[in-house]
Design an enzyme around this catalytic site. Structure first.
Site, mmCIF file in Angstrom:
data_model
loop_
_atom_site.group_PDB
_atom_site.id
_atom_site.type_symbol
_atom_site.label_atom_id
_atom_site.label_comp_id
_atom_site.label_asym_id
_atom_site.label_seq_id
_atom_site.Cartn_x
_atom_site.Cartn_y
_atom_site.Cartn_z
ATOM 1 N N ARG A 172 24.654 -15.923 18.643
ATOM 2 C CA ARG A 172 25.091 -15.782 17.250
ATOM 3 C C ARG A 172 25.909 -14.513 17.042
ATOM 4 N NH1 ARG A 172 21.224 -17.799 13.166
ATOM 5 N NH2 ARG A 172 21.402 -15.819 12.109
ATOM 6 N N ARG A 176 33.733 -8.246 19.882
ATOM 7 C CA ARG A 176 35.155 -8.218 19.518
ATOM 8 C C ARG A 176 35.853 -7.009 20.110
ATOM 9 N NH1 ARG A 176 33.685 -8.435 13.859
ATOM 10 N NH2 ARG A 176 33.236 -10.630 13.430
ATOM 11 N N ARG A 249 7.828 -16.777 14.007
ATOM 12 C CA ARG A 249 7.700 -15.335 13.856
ATOM 13 C C ARG A 249 7.588 -15.075 12.370
ATOM 14 N NH1 ARG A 249 5.784 -11.914 16.949
ATOM 15 N NH2 ARG A 249 7.209 -10.162 16.570
ATOM 16 N N ARG A 280 14.527 -3.231 10.757
ATOM 17 C CA ARG A 280 15.660 -2.790 9.941
ATOM 18 C C ARG A 280 15.201 -2.209 8.614
ATOM 19 N NH1 ARG A 280 18.605 -8.781 9.889
ATOM 20 N NH2 ARG A 280 16.758 -9.947 9.327
ATOM 21 N N GLU A 300 11.431 -3.715 7.459
ATOM 22 C CA GLU A 300 11.070 -5.058 7.906
ATOM 23 C C GLU A 300 10.325 -4.971 9.240
ATOM 24 O OE1 GLU A 300 14.399 -7.743 6.945
ATOM 25 O OE2 GLU A 300 13.951 -8.718 8.849
ATOM 26 N N TYR A 348 16.526 -22.948 13.182
ATOM 27 C CA TYR A 348 17.001 -21.638 12.743
ATOM 28 C C TYR A 348 18.288 -21.823 11.922
ATOM 29 C CZ TYR A 348 17.627 -16.615 13.977
ATOM 30 O OH TYR A 348 17.742 -15.253 13.972
ATOM 31 N N ASP A 350 21.005 -21.385 8.808
ATOM 32 C CA ASP A 350 21.440 -20.481 7.748
ATOM 33 C C ASP A 350 21.574 -21.265 6.444
ATOM 34 O OD1 ASP A 350 21.592 -18.038 9.046
ATOM 35 O OD2 ASP A 350 23.568 -18.483 9.890
HETATM 36 P P1 FAD Z 1 12.823 -22.313 2.219
HETATM 37 O O1 FAD Z 1 13.724 -21.351 1.557
HETATM 38 O O2 FAD Z 1 11.803 -21.813 3.175
HETATM 39 O O3 FAD Z 1 12.092 -23.166 1.075
HETATM 40 C C1 FAD Z 1 11.001 -24.017 1.320
HETATM 41 C C2 FAD Z 1 10.068 -23.925 0.126
HETATM 42 O O4 FAD Z 1 9.043 -24.902 0.280
HETATM 43 C C3 FAD Z 1 9.365 -22.592 0.025
HETATM 44 O O5 FAD Z 1 9.647 -21.971 -1.219
HETATM 45 C C4 FAD Z 1 7.886 -22.920 0.169
HETATM 46 O O6 FAD Z 1 7.045 -22.141 -0.657
HETATM 47 C C5 FAD Z 1 7.859 -24.389 -0.258
HETATM 48 N N1 FAD Z 1 6.731 -25.129 0.316
HETATM 49 C C6 FAD Z 1 6.394 -25.225 1.626
HETATM 50 N N2 FAD Z 1 5.279 -25.983 1.756
HETATM 51 C C7 FAD Z 1 4.920 -26.365 0.513
HETATM 52 C C8 FAD Z 1 3.845 -27.132 0.004
HETATM 53 N N3 FAD Z 1 2.917 -27.663 0.807
HETATM 54 N N4 FAD Z 1 3.750 -27.320 -1.344
HETATM 55 C C9 FAD Z 1 4.666 -26.767 -2.186
HETATM 56 N N5 FAD Z 1 5.700 -26.023 -1.746
HETATM 57 C C10 FAD Z 1 5.836 -25.828 -0.414
HETATM 58 N N6 FAD Z 1 20.553 -17.458 5.929
HETATM 59 C C11 FAD Z 1 21.837 -17.071 5.723
HETATM 60 O O7 FAD Z 1 22.718 -17.927 5.506
HETATM 61 N N7 FAD Z 1 22.191 -15.747 5.734
HETATM 62 C C12 FAD Z 1 21.284 -14.760 5.932
HETATM 63 O O8 FAD Z 1 21.633 -13.582 5.928
HETATM 64 C C13 FAD Z 1 19.919 -15.131 6.154
HETATM 65 N N8 FAD Z 1 18.997 -14.189 6.367
HETATM 66 C C14 FAD Z 1 17.694 -14.561 6.544
HETATM 67 C C15 FAD Z 1 16.753 -13.559 6.728
HETATM 68 C C16 FAD Z 1 15.416 -13.895 6.887
HETATM 69 C C17 FAD Z 1 14.396 -12.818 7.068
HETATM 70 C C18 FAD Z 1 15.021 -15.278 6.883
HETATM 71 C C19 FAD Z 1 13.582 -15.665 7.067
HETATM 72 C C20 FAD Z 1 15.960 -16.269 6.716
HETATM 73 C C21 FAD Z 1 17.316 -15.934 6.542
HETATM 74 N N9 FAD Z 1 18.288 -16.898 6.336
HETATM 75 C C22 FAD Z 1 19.592 -16.527 6.133
HETATM 76 C C23 FAD Z 1 17.952 -18.341 6.349
HETATM 77 C C24 FAD Z 1 17.681 -18.901 4.948
HETATM 78 O O9 FAD Z 1 16.568 -18.251 4.373
HETATM 79 C C25 FAD Z 1 17.389 -20.396 5.066
HETATM 80 O O10 FAD Z 1 18.424 -21.086 5.730
HETATM 81 C C26 FAD Z 1 17.176 -21.096 3.729
HETATM 82 O O11 FAD Z 1 16.601 -20.275 2.760
HETATM 83 C C27 FAD Z 1 16.277 -22.287 3.969
HETATM 84 O O12 FAD Z 1 16.128 -23.051 2.805
HETATM 85 P P2 FAD Z 1 15.013 -24.179 2.773
HETATM 86 O O13 FAD Z 1 15.091 -24.795 1.424
HETATM 87 O O14 FAD Z 1 15.138 -25.060 3.950
HETATM 88 O O15 FAD Z 1 13.623 -23.422 3.012
HETATM 89 N N1 UDP Z 2 20.162 -8.621 17.755
HETATM 90 C C1 UDP Z 2 20.092 -7.492 18.536
HETATM 91 N N2 UDP Z 2 20.407 -6.278 17.989
HETATM 92 C C2 UDP Z 2 20.779 -6.158 16.697
HETATM 93 C C3 UDP Z 2 20.852 -7.314 15.897
HETATM 94 C C4 UDP Z 2 20.529 -8.534 16.459
HETATM 95 O O1 UDP Z 2 19.757 -7.577 19.691
HETATM 96 O O2 UDP Z 2 21.035 -5.022 16.248
HETATM 97 C C5 UDP Z 2 19.799 -9.924 18.363
HETATM 98 C C6 UDP Z 2 18.324 -10.251 18.180
HETATM 99 O O3 UDP Z 2 17.873 -10.940 19.332
HETATM 100 C C7 UDP Z 2 18.336 -11.185 16.984
HETATM 101 C C8 UDP Z 2 19.630 -11.966 17.232
HETATM 102 O O4 UDP Z 2 20.528 -10.993 17.793
HETATM 103 O O5 UDP Z 2 17.205 -12.026 16.948
HETATM 104 C C9 UDP Z 2 20.245 -12.589 15.997
HETATM 105 O O6 UDP Z 2 20.488 -11.572 15.049
HETATM 106 P P1 UDP Z 2 20.759 -11.873 13.532
HETATM 107 O O7 UDP Z 2 21.114 -10.601 12.860
HETATM 108 O O8 UDP Z 2 21.713 -13.009 13.439
HETATM 109 O O9 UDP Z 2 19.305 -12.350 13.071
HETATM 110 P P2 UDP Z 2 18.682 -12.692 11.649
HETATM 111 O O10 UDP Z 2 19.553 -12.094 10.595
HETATM 112 O O11 UDP Z 2 18.611 -14.187 11.614
HETATM 113 O O12 UDP Z 2 17.349 -12.043 11.721
#
Ligand code: FAD
Ligand code: UDP
Length: 372
Positions: A172, A176, A249, A280, A300, A348, A350
């Site tokens: 991912r 560059r 995780r 971070r 985090e 995984y 986005d």
């Molecule tokens: P979720 O947002 O997980 O929604 C599912 C919902 O279902 C939850 O609110 C949960 O409470 C509910 N639920 C589950 N089970 C039940 C149940 N039994 N009864 C009632 N409700 C229930 N994506 C990006 O594009 N850019 C980013 O920078 C980015 N950063 C991220 C950073 C982190 C730390 C994480 C964890 C994810 C990140 N993502 C990012 C990914 C992004 O969060 C997801 O792609 C997106 O939010 C998923 O949407 P979803 O609707 O599938 O799931």
């Molecule tokens: N990663 C790393 N160093 C960094 C940032 C990311 O090694 O400073 C690696 C790490 O394995 C991570 C992966 O690149 O799980 C993807 O990073 P990204 O920032 O896309 O992860 P997310 O935002 O989904 O946590």
């Protein structure tokens, strides 16, 4: 016949987009979530007039113009470009790996000089076919970057040795040979002005929502309410873990309000050494160029997921993918329940993937051509 055409379990982006589109097609929807708010993991909460990303930093990025136009039809997005910094034992480096990083590491000034160093490091390693994340990273960027910017961060994040992790995780990250600190290669990027909750409120406008209710705690009752169920929770939990538990995780977030207008000068600083326990520090105001007098930062801490924790990252290694396949086969036989989202698909994804998949599912169900 139930009272609703669709019961949607999960008010995250998958469920919300699905509900919006089904309503547009004349269907009656009820959205429920076990959390007390909408937005799923993208949820933002206003603290000190700052939109705090409560479940980790979320930056919207996509190269799909239709998806970009779709989200912008609900709220305006700002021009935020993710340019995280890495802090390795007090040394600062630009991310993703680019000419600024190479200059900071080795003092090089041209792409040829940087490429020569990386090439010589890679050649010494003699890795033919990368079999895991460590080998993949080493054969992409060489030894120095791997040890300072990848190994510590990755092993903290995933709680596993880099040699035990699948190579795809690191693919991912861009490498560059230009002076470009943009973390993403996508054409479009930004943050919804007013935060993600404002975006999801607009998507769910006019739709019935019940918060703080767990579908699985009274499945028969909830099933009786609707003709079809869209389930975006954990697929293994839906089946009461009958084939075994899928691994995730999880994260622990420590929020702090600081009486300063600017704590670290950037929204995201990654701590890439193995000693610092967090991965971070997020300073939320910088996602929206905030000038508030105070600031909110979040540390985090990655942790192993247990049943009571939030399942943030699916661990898509071979073992878990095989287990998921068993659940997935079972889910295909369901006539009433549609599975979707990051947890339903155990992928995984986005946010732009999730929106695209939800729109595609609608197109399939309503026999429309796929426009995404
Ligand atoms: P979720 O947002 O997980 O929604 C599912 C919902 O279902 C939850 O609110 C949960 O409470 C509910 N639920 C589950 N089970 C039940 C149940 N039994 N009864 C009632 N409700 C229930 N994506 C990006 O594009 N850019 C980013 O920078 C980015 N950063 C991220 C950073 C982190 C730390 C994480 C964890 C994810 C990140 N993502 C990012 C990914 C992004 O969060 C997801 O792609 C997106 O939010 C998923 O949407 P979803 O609707 O599938 O799931
Ligand atoms: N990663 C790393 N160093 C960094 C940032 C990311 O090694 O400073 C690696 C790490 O394995 C991570 C992966 O690149 O799980 C993807 O990073 P990204 O920032 O896309 O992860 P997310 O935002 O989904 O946590």
């Amino acid at each position: 016949m139930g009272k609703y055409d669709f019961l949607i379990v999960g008010a995250g982006l998958y469920g919300s987009v699905f509900a919006h589109e089904a309503k547009k097609r004349g269907k009656k929807c009820l959205v429920i979530d076990k959390r007390k708010h909408i937005g799923g993991n993208a949820y933002t909460e206003n603290i000190e007039n700052i939109n705090v990303h409560k479940y980790g930093a979320h930056i919207f990025h996509t190269s799909n113009k239709k998806i970009w136009d779709y989200v912008n039809s609900f709220v305006e997005f700002n021009r935020y470009t993710n340019s995280p910094l890495a802090n390795y034992n007090g040394e600062l480096y630009n991310l993703p790996f680019n000419m600024n990083t190479f200059h900071q590491l080795w003092g090089v000034k041209t792409p040829d000089e940087a490429q020569a160093i990386i090439k010589s490091q890679i050649e010494k390693l003699n890795i033919k076919e990368p079999a895991n994340l460590e080998e993949q990273a080493l054969s992409l960027v060489g030894t120095d970057i791997y040890h300072k910017l990848i190994k510590g961060y990755t092993e903290k994040q995933w709680g596993r040795k880099a040699t035990d992790l699948p190579a795809f995780i690191i693919k991912r990250l861009p490498v560059r040979f230009t002076f470009d600190n943009n973390y993403f290669n996508d054409n479009y990027q930004g943050i919804p002005i007013g935060g993600y909750t404002a975006l999801v409120e607009k998507i769910l406008d006019g739709i019935e929502i019940k918060l703080g209710v767990n579908y699985l705690s009274d499945k028969d009752y909830f099933d009786s309410l609707a003709d079809k169920v869209v389930y975006t929770g954990m697929i293994d939990e839906f089946y009461n873990y009958k084939f075994g538990i899928l691994e995730y995780r999880s994260l622990h977030f420590e929020n702090e309000i600081i009486d300063s207008s600017n704590y670290q000068g950037n929204a995201v600083v990654n701590y890439t050494d193995s000693e610092t326990p967090f991965t971070r520090i997020i300073e939320h105001k910088h996602f929206e160029f905030g000038t508030q007098p105070k600031t909110v930062v979040t540390r985090e801490y990655p942790k192993e997921w247990k049943k009571e924790d939030e399942p943030y990252y699916p661990v898509n290694d071979d073992k878990n993918n095989k287990l998921f396949k068993l659940y997935s086969e079972l889910s295909k036989k369901e006539s009433k329940v549609i599975f979707g989202g990051r947890l339903g698909d155990y992928k995984y994804y986005d946010m732009h993937h999730i929106i695209g998949l939800s729109l595609k599912k609608i197109a399939t169900l309503f026999n429309e051509p796929d426009s995404i």
